[in-house]
Design a protein around this motif. Structure first.
Motif, PDB file in Angstrom:
ATOM      1  N   SER A 418       0.871  -1.189   0.000  1.00  0.00           N
ATOM      2  CA  SER A 418       0.000   0.000   0.000  1.00  0.00           C
ATOM      3  C   SER A 418       0.895   1.222   0.000  1.00  0.00           C
ATOM      4  CB  SER A 418      -0.907  -0.009   1.229  1.00  0.00           C
ATOM      5  OG  SER A 418      -0.147  -0.087   2.405  1.00  0.00           O
ATOM      6  N   SER A 419       1.502   1.501  -1.136  1.00  0.00           N
ATOM      7  CA  SER A 419       2.581   2.471  -1.208  1.00  0.00           C
ATOM      8  C   SER A 419       2.191   3.696  -2.023  1.00  0.00           C
ATOM      9  CB  SER A 419       3.803   1.814  -1.828  1.00  0.00           C
ATOM     10  OG  SER A 419       3.481   1.362  -3.128  1.00  0.00           O
ATOM     11  N   LEU A 420       3.199   4.531  -2.261  1.00  0.00           N
ATOM     12  CA  LEU A 420       3.098   5.692  -3.130  1.00  0.00           C
ATOM     13  C   LEU A 420       2.158   6.767  -2.594  1.00  0.00           C
ATOM     14  CD1 LEU A 420       3.066   3.958  -6.614  1.00  0.00           C
ATOM     15  CD2 LEU A 420       5.008   4.711  -5.269  1.00  0.00           C
ATOM     16  N   ARG A 421       2.101   6.906  -1.286  1.00  0.00           N
ATOM     17  CA  ARG A 421       1.364   8.012  -0.703  1.00  0.00           C
ATOM     18  C   ARG A 421       2.159   9.302  -0.952  1.00  0.00           C
ATOM     19  NH1 ARG A 421      -2.562   6.052   2.713  1.00  0.00           N
ATOM     20  NH2 ARG A 421      -2.364   3.850   3.253  1.00  0.00           N
ATOM     21  N   PRO A 422       1.479  10.432  -1.017  1.00  0.00           N
ATOM     22  CA  PRO A 422       2.177  11.687  -1.283  1.00  0.00           C
ATOM     23  C   PRO A 422       3.320  11.974  -0.316  1.00  0.00           C
ATOM     24  CG  PRO A 422      -0.184  11.988  -1.536  1.00  0.00           C
ATOM     25  CD  PRO A 422       0.020  10.606  -0.988  1.00  0.00           C
ATOM     26  N   ASP A 423       3.128  11.671   0.991  1.00  0.00           N
ATOM     27  CA  ASP A 423       4.199  11.943   1.948  1.00  0.00           C
ATOM     28  C   ASP A 423       5.394  11.023   1.702  1.00  0.00           C
ATOM     29  OD1 ASP A 423       2.707   9.764   2.716  1.00  0.00           O
ATOM     30  OD2 ASP A 423       2.939  10.116   4.865  1.00  0.00           O
ATOM     31  N   ASN A 424       5.136   9.786   1.229  1.00  0.00           N
ATOM     32  CA  ASN A 424       6.237   8.876   0.912  1.00  0.00           C
ATOM     33  C   ASN A 424       7.026   9.391  -0.288  1.00  0.00           C
ATOM     34  OD1 ASN A 424       5.369   7.251   2.956  1.00  0.00           O
ATOM     35  ND2 ASN A 424       4.526   5.654   1.641  1.00  0.00           N
ATOM     36  N   ILE A 425       6.303   9.891  -1.272  1.00  0.00           N
ATOM     37  CA  ILE A 425       6.973  10.430  -2.452  1.00  0.00           C
ATOM     38  C   ILE A 425       7.807  11.645  -2.062  1.00  0.00           C
ATOM     39  CG2 ILE A 425       6.611  11.534  -4.690  1.00  0.00           C
ATOM     40  CD1 ILE A 425       4.090   9.783  -4.965  1.00  0.00           C
ATOM     41  N   SER A 426       7.260  12.486  -1.205  1.00  0.00           N
ATOM     42  CA  SER A 426       7.989  13.678  -0.754  1.00  0.00           C
ATOM     43  C   SER A 426       9.262  13.296  -0.011  1.00  0.00           C
ATOM     44  CB  SER A 426       7.103  14.537   0.158  1.00  0.00           C
ATOM     45  OG  SER A 426       5.989  15.035  -0.549  1.00  0.00           O
ATOM     46  N   SER A 427       9.166  12.276   0.859  1.00  0.00           N
ATOM     47  CA  SER A 427      10.352  11.850   1.607  1.00  0.00           C
ATOM     48  C   SER A 427      11.394  11.235   0.682  1.00  0.00           C
ATOM     49  CB  SER A 427       9.965  10.848   2.701  1.00  0.00           C
ATOM     50  OG  SER A 427       9.478   9.645   2.143  1.00  0.00           O
ATOM     51  N   THR A 428      10.928  10.557  -0.374  1.00  0.00           N
ATOM     52  CA  THR A 428      11.851   9.973  -1.341  1.00  0.00           C
ATOM     53  C   THR A 428      12.590  11.059  -2.106  1.00  0.00           C
ATOM     54  OG1 THR A 428      10.424   8.040  -1.605  1.00  0.00           O
ATOM     55  CG2 THR A 428      12.061   8.426  -3.317  1.00  0.00           C
ATOM     56  N   LEU A 429      11.856  12.065  -2.554  1.00  0.00           N
ATOM     57  CA  LEU A 429      12.480  13.174  -3.272  1.00  0.00           C
ATOM     58  C   LEU A 429      13.474  13.913  -2.378  1.00  0.00           C
ATOM     59  CD1 LEU A 429       9.343  14.561  -5.140  1.00  0.00           C
ATOM     60  CD2 LEU A 429      11.221  13.227  -6.119  1.00  0.00           C
ATOM     61  N   LYS A 430      13.127  14.054  -1.118  1.00  0.00           N
ATOM     62  CA  LYS A 430      14.028  14.710  -0.165  1.00  0.00           C
ATOM     63  C   LYS A 430      15.293  13.894   0.022  1.00  0.00           C
ATOM     64  CE  LYS A 430      14.213  16.476   4.587  1.00  0.00           C
ATOM     65  NZ  LYS A 430      13.480  16.594   5.882  1.00  0.00           N
ATOM     66  N   MET A 431      15.137  12.573   0.132  1.00  0.00           N
ATOM     67  CA  MET A 431      16.301  11.695   0.282  1.00  0.00           C
ATOM     68  C   MET A 431      17.226  11.796  -0.915  1.00  0.00           C
ATOM     69  SD  MET A 431      17.485   8.631  -1.160  1.00  0.00           S
ATOM     70  CE  MET A 431      16.009   7.821  -1.736  1.00  0.00           C
ATOM     71  N   LEU A 432      16.660  11.776  -2.125  1.00  0.00           N
ATOM     72  CA  LEU A 432      17.475  11.860  -3.341  1.00  0.00           C
ATOM     73  C   LEU A 432      18.275  13.154  -3.368  1.00  0.00           C
ATOM     74  CD1 LEU A 432      14.878  10.518  -5.950  1.00  0.00           C
ATOM     75  CD2 LEU A 432      16.889   9.300  -5.085  1.00  0.00           C
ATOM     76  N   ASP A 433      17.681  14.212  -2.872  1.00  0.00           N
ATOM     77  CA  ASP A 433      18.365  15.503  -2.839  1.00  0.00           C
ATOM     78  C   ASP A 433      19.448  15.528  -1.768  1.00  0.00           C
ATOM     79  OD1 ASP A 433      18.604  18.396  -3.532  1.00  0.00           O
ATOM     80  OD2 ASP A 433      17.912  18.645  -1.469  1.00  0.00           O
ATOM     81  N   GLU A 434      19.115  15.062  -0.563  1.00  0.00           N
ATOM     82  CA  GLU A 434      20.078  15.089   0.547  1.00  0.00           C
ATOM     83  C   GLU A 434      21.278  14.190   0.292  1.00  0.00           C
ATOM     84  OE1 GLU A 434      17.776  14.057   3.941  1.00  0.00           O
ATOM     85  OE2 GLU A 434      17.017  16.105   4.260  1.00  0.00           O
ATOM     86  N   GLU A 435      21.040  13.048  -0.345  1.00  0.00           N
ATOM     87  CA  GLU A 435      22.134  12.112  -0.606  1.00  0.00           C
ATOM     88  C   GLU A 435      22.942  12.512  -1.839  1.00  0.00           C
ATOM     89  OE1 GLU A 435      23.142   9.576   1.125  1.00  0.00           O
ATOM     90  OE2 GLU A 435      21.550   9.509   2.630  1.00  0.00           O
ATOM     91  N   LYS A 436      22.492  13.588  -2.505  1.00  0.00           N
ATOM     92  CA  LYS A 436      23.150  14.036  -3.741  1.00  0.00           C
ATOM     93  C   LYS A 436      23.325  12.868  -4.715  1.00  0.00           C
ATOM     94  CE  LYS A 436      25.572  17.994  -1.727  1.00  0.00           C
ATOM     95  NZ  LYS A 436      24.740  18.015  -0.498  1.00  0.00           N
ATOM     96  N   VAL A 437      22.232  12.144  -4.900  1.00  0.00           N
ATOM     97  CA  VAL A 437      22.235  10.964  -5.759  1.00  0.00           C
ATOM     98  C   VAL A 437      22.517  11.366  -7.203  1.00  0.00           C
ATOM     99  CG1 VAL A 437      20.795   9.102  -6.677  1.00  0.00           C
ATOM    100  CG2 VAL A 437      20.714   9.667  -4.238  1.00  0.00           C
ATOM    101  N   GLN A 438      23.433  10.639  -7.834  1.00  0.00           N
ATOM    102  CA  GLN A 438      23.849  10.956  -9.197  1.00  0.00           C
ATOM    103  C   GLN A 438      23.029  10.227 -10.254  1.00  0.00           C
ATOM    104  OE1 GLN A 438      26.443  13.312  -9.798  1.00  0.00           O
ATOM    105  NE2 GLN A 438      25.919  13.605  -7.635  1.00  0.00           N
ATOM    106  N   ALA A 439      22.449   9.084  -9.888  1.00  0.00           N
ATOM    107  CA  ALA A 439      21.701   8.300 -10.874  1.00  0.00           C
ATOM    108  C   ALA A 439      20.763   7.345 -10.168  1.00  0.00           C
ATOM    109  CB  ALA A 439      22.649   7.521 -11.786  1.00  0.00           C
ATOM    110  N   ILE A 440      19.657   7.044 -10.825  1.00  0.00           N
ATOM    111  CA  ILE A 440      18.739   5.992 -10.383  1.00  0.00           C
ATOM    112  C   ILE A 440      18.902   4.830 -11.363  1.00  0.00           C
ATOM    113  CG2 ILE A 440      16.328   5.350 -10.017  1.00  0.00           C
ATOM    114  CD1 ILE A 440      15.730   8.305  -9.455  1.00  0.00           C
ATOM    115  N   PHE A 441      19.051   3.624 -10.822  1.00  0.00           N
ATOM    116  CA  PHE A 441      19.350   2.475 -11.664  1.00  0.00           C
ATOM    117  C   PHE A 441      18.102   1.624 -11.892  1.00  0.00           C
ATOM    118  CE2 PHE A 441      23.368   3.724  -9.814  1.00  0.00           C
ATOM    119  CZ  PHE A 441      24.213   3.687 -10.914  1.00  0.00           C
TER     120      PHE A 441
END
Length: 514
Positions: A418-441
């Protein structure tokens, strides 16, 4: 000499001659029998393609090794058919990663001819030192390879498994399934529900939607599934009108347009629930999907994202991660188990074949050590701050632990069922930014809609190639998949991969099974 002595002497010589000839004849017969035995190979079955490749590389050339599962089939979904069952029953031995990777092997693990070589059977490498690996030069034909010792599988139960009936993505929906339900407080009037192309295409050419006047999402689910699964539905095209109804709407998207818009006509004030076969954000490119007559966004007051009955993420392995082969040292331990098991089928007097098994394993061991060193060298070209692997499933942890990466599973942030709630998506986007992720595989090509949308919203690029997390590629061998994954990761994270030297390792591995 007396006649008696002469007779006695002749008898003695005759007896010696008979004994000598008997010994010679027996030696010839025994030697011939031994050659017949040695010439007769064993019949082995390896369940998973990667295990099959490994067994073929170590087994005697005279042995017959059958791969049970085709590379095109996912072992998570394997349902053993009668022909496969016959192969398993008739084999001298069956080699498998075990039920953690291949759930259908659960009932076969207790059989005496089954040899488990996966996560439940080996002591996973602890990566305590990746600067100076042992050269393992003491493989002198003995069975006690302490450096690669593997524990004996006790076939204990490691928890339940899901039924692995799907692998994510949204192309095949179980009948009556929905991915999202949103409850809206709406006033009487007209609204617009839009579907936009993302990266030049719609998530699907058509989609079903059910609209019910109700204040209870959970209490309306059964009816919604029934309506979505029914063939008695209403077809609508661009600019068509949708109303609360006891029939599902089939929404057909106009491929000539960048967006397809439907009118939603609300007859009276109240709470309405929309059930859809896709997540609405999958069709968002430039604007919110639901708007009122003043073009203001209309947000749900409650929502229950649900991937439906037909979606199960197959990387939930009951607590044990089976993807051990992403660390070459673990493959060596798997090979050690295989070589020891193969030698149990060879007579202790047949030193030639036992020695040949040892030699073949030693060659595999040496190549895998070379692969490990090659990966370390390639990874060293990546800036340390870039060493983060982000993928959908939790399958690259052994690789990350072995070679110094942080590994992030998107499903750990988004949830699983039961995934993909808006708050989960927001936390994911925040994580990608904080970790300075270079690529999604991505784990498939084309990448799933989920990854494409996350990439678009986060501005983190998708790797140009997929990584193969569940075994071998359609072409290639055990070394090939490690070389491919490593070069994909290294090149995507700012490093430089020496593909030529990796290809040389692949070629050497092919020679093992020639």
């Amino acid at each position: 000499m007396s006649i008696f002595k002469r007779l006695l002497s002749n008898k003695t010589c005759s007896s010696k001659s008979i004994i000598k000839n008997s010994v010679i004849a027996g030696t010839i017969i025994f030697s011939g029998f031994g050659q017949d035995v040695m010439a007769k190979g064993k019949s082995y079955v390896a369940v998973e393609p990667l295990v099959c490749d490994l067994v073929k590389s170590i087994a005697l050339p005279s042995d017959e090794v059958t791969c049970l599962v085709d590379r095109k089939q996912d072992v998570h979904d394997l349902k053993i058919n009668p022909r496969q069952a016959q192969l398993l029953n008739s084999a001298d031995k069956v080699f498998t990663l075990g039920k953690e990777m291949t759930p259908s092997m659960r009932n076969w693990e207790s059989k005496k001819n089954t040899v488990v070589v996966g996560v439940s059977a080996i002591d996973v490498d602890d990566h305590s030192d990746h600067e100076g690996h042992d050269d393992h030069s003491d493989h002198d034909g003995h069975d006690d390879h302490a450096e690669h010792s593997a524990k004996v599988d006790d076939h204990s139960d490691h928890g339940g498994h899901d039924d692995h009936s799907d692998h994510g993505g949204h192309d095949d929906h179980a009948e009556g399934a929905f991915e999202w339900a949103g409850k809206f407080q709406l006033s009487k009037g007209s609204y617009k529900w839009s579907f936009e192309k993302v990266d030049g295409e719609y998530a699907d050419p058509a989609m079903k939607m059910v609209i019910l006047k109700s204040n209870d999402i959970e209490g309306s689910e059964d009816l919604a599934k029934e309506l979505l699964g029914s063939k008695d539905s209403i077809s609508r095209k661009n600019d068509g009108t949708l109303i609360a109804s006891n029939k599902a709407f089939v929404l057909n998207f106009d491929q000539r347009k960048e967006s397809t818009v439907f009118n939603v006509d609300i007859k009276e004030d109240g709470e309405y629930i929309f059930f859809t076969e896709h997540m609405p954000f999958e069709f968002e490119a430039t604007q919110h999907f639901f708007k009122d007559v003043s073009n203001s966004d209309v947000e749900p007051i409650a929502q229950v994202p649900d991937e439906g009955e037909g979606h199960h993420h197959h990387h939930d392995h009951g607590g044990l991660d089976p993807h051990v082969w992403h660390d070459p040292h673990n493959i060596i331990k798997m090979g050690d188990l295989i070589s020891k098991s193969l030698k149990k089928d060879i007579s202790v007097f047949n030193r030639g074949d036992r020695k040949l098994i040892n030699e073949r394993f030693e060659k595999a061991d040496s190549l895998l050590e070379g692969l490990d060193s090659w990966i370390v060298e390639q990874v060293s070209s990546i800036p340390e701050e870039n060493r983060v692997i982000v993928s959908k499933h939790k399958a690259m942890e052994y690789y990350g632990d072995a070679f110094g990466f942080e590994t992030i599973s998107l499903l750990d942030f988004l949830g699983d069922s039961s995934s993909l709630r808006p708050d989960n998506i927001s936390s994911t986007l925040k994580m990608l930014d904080e970790e300075k992720v270079q690529a999604i595989f991505p784990e498939q090509i084309p990448a799933s809609k989920l990854l494409r949308n996350l990439s678009r919203q986060s501005s983190v690029p998708l790797a140009s190639n997929q990584i193969f997390v569940d075994g071998l590629m359609m072409d290639g061998n055990t070394v090939s998949v490690a070389v491919h994954n490593t070069c994909t990761i290294v090149d995507s994270l700012g490093g430089s991969c020496d593909k030529e030297s990796g290809s040389n390792l692949e070629s050497e591995w092919y020679k093992l099974s020639d």
